[in-house]
Structures are given as structure tokens and as C-alpha cells.
Motif scaffolding. Sequence first.
Motif, short mmCIF file in Angstrom:
data_model
loop_
_atom_site.label_atom_id
_atom_site.label_comp_id
_atom_site.label_asym_id
_atom_site.label_seq_id
_atom_site.Cartn_x
_atom_site.Cartn_y
_atom_site.Cartn_z
N GLN A 52 0.81 -1.23 0.00
CA GLN A 52 0.00 0.00 0.00
C GLN A 52 0.84 1.27 0.00
O GLN A 52 0.33 2.34 -0.28
CB GLN A 52 -0.95 0.02 1.21
CG GLN A 52 -2.02 -1.05 1.13
CD GLN A 52 -2.94 -0.95 2.30
OE1 GLN A 52 -2.63 -1.42 3.38
NE2 GLN A 52 -4.08 -0.30 2.11
N CYS A 90 -11.02 -0.15 3.05
CA CYS A 90 -9.58 -0.25 2.77
C CYS A 90 -9.05 1.12 2.38
O CYS A 90 -9.69 1.82 1.59
CB CYS A 90 -9.35 -1.24 1.64
SG CYS A 90 -7.63 -1.39 1.17
N LEU A 91 -7.88 1.47 2.92
CA LEU A 91 -7.26 2.75 2.59
C LEU A 91 -6.99 2.89 1.10
O LEU A 91 -6.94 3.99 0.57
CB LEU A 91 -5.91 2.88 3.31
CG LEU A 91 -5.96 2.89 4.83
CD1 LEU A 91 -4.57 2.68 5.40
CD2 LEU A 91 -6.55 4.19 5.28
N HIS A 132 -7.19 -9.18 6.39
CA HIS A 132 -7.22 -8.12 5.38
C HIS A 132 -5.80 -7.78 4.90
O HIS A 132 -5.55 -7.69 3.69
CB HIS A 132 -7.91 -6.88 5.97
CG HIS A 132 -8.00 -5.72 5.03
ND1 HIS A 132 -9.18 -5.34 4.43
CD2 HIS A 132 -7.05 -4.85 4.59
CE1 HIS A 132 -8.94 -4.28 3.65
NE2 HIS A 132 -7.67 -3.96 3.74
N GLU A 133 -4.89 -7.59 5.85
CA GLU A 133 -3.53 -7.18 5.46
C GLU A 133 -2.77 -8.32 4.77
O GLU A 133 -2.01 -8.07 3.84
CB GLU A 133 -2.73 -6.67 6.67
CG GLU A 133 -3.37 -5.52 7.46
CD GLU A 133 -3.89 -4.35 6.64
OE1 GLU A 133 -3.41 -4.14 5.50
OE2 GLU A 133 -4.81 -3.67 7.10
N HIS A 136 -3.68 -8.40 1.24
CA HIS A 136 -2.94 -7.40 0.45
C HIS A 136 -1.63 -7.97 -0.09
O HIS A 136 -1.22 -7.66 -1.20
CB HIS A 136 -2.60 -6.17 1.31
CG HIS A 136 -3.65 -5.10 1.32
ND1 HIS A 136 -4.08 -4.46 0.16
CD2 HIS A 136 -4.33 -4.52 2.34
CE1 HIS A 136 -5.00 -3.55 0.49
NE2 HIS A 136 -5.17 -3.57 1.79
N LEU A 162 -8.68 -0.38 6.86
CA LEU A 162 -7.68 -1.43 7.06
C LEU A 162 -6.63 -1.41 5.96
O LEU A 162 -6.90 -0.98 4.88
CB LEU A 162 -8.36 -2.79 7.07
CG LEU A 162 -9.35 -2.99 8.23
CD1 LEU A 162 -10.24 -4.16 7.93
CD2 LEU A 162 -8.61 -3.23 9.52
NI NI Z 1 -6.54 -2.43 2.91
#
Ligand code: NI
Length: 162
Positions: A52, A90-91, A132-133, A136, A162
Motif C-alpha cells: 500500500q 480499505c485505505l 485483510h492485510e 494485500h 484497514l
Molecule cells: Ni486495505
Amino acid sequence: MAVFPIHTLPDPVLKQKAKRVRTIDRSIKKLIRDMIETLHSEPGRVGLAAPQIGVPLRVIVIGLPEEEDIAIINPEIVRRRGERLLDEGCLSVPGYFGQIKRAETVTIKGRDQNGKEIRIKADGLLAQALEHEIDHLNGVLYLDHLESMDQLRKIEPEETQL
Ligand code: NI
């Protein structure tokens, strides 16, 4: 330390599988410090994965309210138990959230920044954030768990991300 901009869709770094960290050197420790600073730079952020911020390596950080920050290198889910429906944002997908299925509890293993093996059994928000992470790191977004994009909803910016 530095705060990095969050990469958002359709940035291809979000869809690629991140590489395992081979050596926990100074650059990895700096990456973790930068990720934690980036995580805390805006309220409501509880987790961040290295892709991210544009770094395709298997590193995640979690910072739950009132809890110590956790950084995990090469995290892997070793067990999932149960199932629940959760709202998730999600960011990297700003402005939206959707309801998806997550495990009730997850057990993960990985290494801390000193190279020590860690194992965490989690439920609640921590379990959700870990799943969640780790998604990613595999190029998976919560959107990929929705049955249809019609299930996406708009959110207010101060909600948990998240
Ligand atoms: Ni996320």
C-alpha cells in the motif's frame, strides 16, 4: 521516519503478489518504522501492508486503538475458524466499504523485526485486520470477496480503514 502516500486503485502494486523478506536488515526495520508512522498519520487507520506504500514485500503493521503496534514479516495464516459477516473498508479503496465474510478466529505465524518467530491467535478486529492485510500481500482486496460490486457502499472518511 517518513509518512508515505497510500497507493490506491487502480495502482498495479495492489494486485501483485508481494515477495518474501529474505533478510531482516536495516532497510526492513526502516520500512516498518515508516509504515507505522504512515498508519498513525490519519485517525481511524488500523492496518497497513507494505504494497500500500508501493513496496512489494511481505510486511504488515497493525495498530489497534489502545494496543501496542504489531509488525509482522512474512505473515502466514495457519488456521481459520468460523465465519462471520463484517463491514470492511480499505485505505486503498477510498470512500467505500462492503460486507464480506471473514473467519471468526485466525492463527497466524511470522517473524517480528528482530527475526523472532511469532504466532498470534486473534479474534475480533485483530483477526479481521490480519486477514485483510495478509490478503494485500497476495494482491487480494476485500472487493475480490464481494459477490457483486453492487454491494459496495459509500462511507464517511472517519470510519475504520484497514
Ligand atoms: Ni486495505
